[in-house]
Design a protein around this motif. Structure first.
Motif, PDB file in Angstrom:
ATOM      1  N   MET A 282       0.849  -1.178   0.000  1.00  0.00           N
ATOM      2  CA  MET A 282       0.000   0.000   0.000  1.00  0.00           C
ATOM      3  C   MET A 282       0.893   1.240   0.000  1.00  0.00           C
ATOM      4  N   GLU A 283       0.493   2.216  -0.774  1.00  0.00           N
ATOM      5  CA  GLU A 283       1.209   3.491  -0.808  1.00  0.00           C
ATOM      6  C   GLU A 283       0.637   4.400   0.280  1.00  0.00           C
ATOM      7  N   PHE A 284       1.480   4.854   1.170  1.00  0.00           N
ATOM      8  CA  PHE A 284       1.030   5.700   2.272  1.00  0.00           C
ATOM      9  C   PHE A 284       1.275   7.164   1.957  1.00  0.00           C
ATOM     10  N   ARG A 285       0.357   8.010   2.450  1.00  0.00           N
ATOM     11  CA  ARG A 285       0.480   9.455   2.291  1.00  0.00           C
ATOM     12  C   ARG A 285       1.337  10.001   3.429  1.00  0.00           C
ATOM     13  N   GLU A 286       2.146  10.990   3.127  1.00  0.00           N
ATOM     14  CA  GLU A 286       3.035  11.562   4.136  1.00  0.00           C
ATOM     15  C   GLU A 286       2.293  12.428   5.151  1.00  0.00           C
ATOM     16  N   GLN A 287       1.152  12.997   4.773  1.00  0.00           N
ATOM     17  CA  GLN A 287       0.459  13.960   5.623  1.00  0.00           C
ATOM     18  C   GLN A 287      -0.281  13.321   6.802  1.00  0.00           C
ATOM     19  N   GLN A 288      -0.392  11.999   6.830  1.00  0.00           N
ATOM     20  CA  GLN A 288      -1.188  11.344   7.868  1.00  0.00           C
ATOM     21  C   GLN A 288      -0.413  10.158   8.424  1.00  0.00           C
ATOM     22  N   ALA A 289      -0.539   9.924   9.715  1.00  0.00           N
ATOM     23  CA  ALA A 289       0.139   8.799  10.357  1.00  0.00           C
ATOM     24  C   ALA A 289      -0.272   7.486   9.687  1.00  0.00           C
ATOM     25  N   ILE A 290       0.678   6.569   9.561  1.00  0.00           N
ATOM     26  CA  ILE A 290       0.409   5.299   8.877  1.00  0.00           C
ATOM     27  C   ILE A 290      -0.672   4.501   9.599  1.00  0.00           C
ATOM     28  N   TYR A 291      -0.667   4.493  10.927  1.00  0.00           N
ATOM     29  CA  TYR A 291      -1.677   3.711  11.639  1.00  0.00           C
ATOM     30  C   TYR A 291      -3.087   4.234  11.345  1.00  0.00           C
ATOM     31  N   LEU A 292      -3.223   5.543  11.136  1.00  0.00           N
ATOM     32  CA  LEU A 292      -4.530   6.105  10.792  1.00  0.00           C
ATOM     33  C   LEU A 292      -4.938   5.714   9.379  1.00  0.00           C
ATOM     34  N   GLN A 293      -3.982   5.607   8.482  1.00  0.00           N
ATOM     35  CA  GLN A 293      -4.278   5.175   7.124  1.00  0.00           C
ATOM     36  C   GLN A 293      -4.680   3.699   7.107  1.00  0.00           C
ATOM     37  N   ILE A 294      -4.072   2.906   7.968  1.00  0.00           N
ATOM     38  CA  ILE A 294      -4.464   1.497   8.081  1.00  0.00           C
ATOM     39  C   ILE A 294      -5.868   1.404   8.668  1.00  0.00           C
ATOM     40  N   ALA A 295      -6.158   2.208   9.683  1.00  0.00           N
ATOM     41  CA  ALA A 295      -7.508   2.252  10.259  1.00  0.00           C
ATOM     42  C   ALA A 295      -8.518   2.663   9.195  1.00  0.00           C
ATOM     43  N   GLU A 296      -8.138   3.607   8.348  1.00  0.00           N
ATOM     44  CA  GLU A 296      -9.003   4.050   7.256  1.00  0.00           C
ATOM     45  C   GLU A 296      -9.268   2.904   6.277  1.00  0.00           C
ATOM     46  N   TYR A 297      -8.249   2.114   5.993  1.00  0.00           N
ATOM     47  CA  TYR A 297      -8.398   0.952   5.113  1.00  0.00           C
ATOM     48  C   TYR A 297      -9.390  -0.042   5.711  1.00  0.00           C
ATOM     49  N   VAL A 298      -9.248  -0.335   6.999  1.00  0.00           N
ATOM     50  CA  VAL A 298     -10.159  -1.268   7.669  1.00  0.00           C
ATOM     51  C   VAL A 298     -11.588  -0.731   7.603  1.00  0.00           C
ATOM     52  N   CYS A 299     -11.750   0.555   7.878  1.00  0.00           N
ATOM     53  CA  CYS A 299     -13.081   1.171   7.825  1.00  0.00           C
ATOM     54  C   CYS A 299     -13.677   1.066   6.428  1.00  0.00           C
ATOM     55  N   GLU A 300     -12.848   1.255   5.430  1.00  0.00           N
ATOM     56  CA  GLU A 300     -13.332   1.158   4.050  1.00  0.00           C
ATOM     57  C   GLU A 300     -13.786  -0.264   3.730  1.00  0.00           C
TER      58      GLU A 300
END
Length: 125
Positions: free
Chosen positions: A1-19
């Motif tokens: 997965m490509e992560f965005r620099e502006q947001q913590a990685i754990y929050l992006q993973i949480a976002e993935y789970v929510c999606e």
């Protein structure tokens, strides 16, 4: 997965789970990927996934059944929608409104483009 620099990685993973929950890929009461499996899939440290799961557990989106694993909680969809709506209103909507204003875009054009986006991406064909 490509992560965005502006947001913590754990929050992006949480976002993935929510999606996955919103898209019903992970139904209510279903077991979610283990910390280790999701860490391998996302190519991150298991501690990062643990932090994401802790974040989601605090918001009652997933639950930990000790010794069995994590599961999608009852009522998770409503909680995911509320969380995502709050984040959208707080972070993304102001940027969107600023651009609409600066570009002098009429709301009718935005509505038409939104409707086309829904037709193209979410309506069954």
């Amino acid at each position: 997965m490509e992560f965005r620099e502006q947001q913590a990685i754990y929050l992006q993973i949480a976002e993935y789970v929510c999606e996955q929950i919103l898209l019903k890929q992970w139904p209510l009461n279903a077991k979610v990927l283990s910390i280790r499996d999701l860490a391998v899939m996302m190519e991150v440290n298991p501690n990062t996934v643990q932090r994401a799961y802790d974040f989601l557990q605090q918001r009652e989106i997933i639950v930990n059944k000790r010794g069995v694993g994590y599961f999608v909680a009852e009522g998770a969809i409503a909680k995911v929608i509320a969380l995502r709506r709050e984040q959208f209103i707080e972070h993304e909507l102001p940027v969107f409104f600023r651009n609409v204003y600066l570009l002098k875009m009429p709301l009718e054009e935005i509505q038409a483009r939104y409707n086309q986006f829904i037709d193209d991406n979410f309506k069954e064909k």
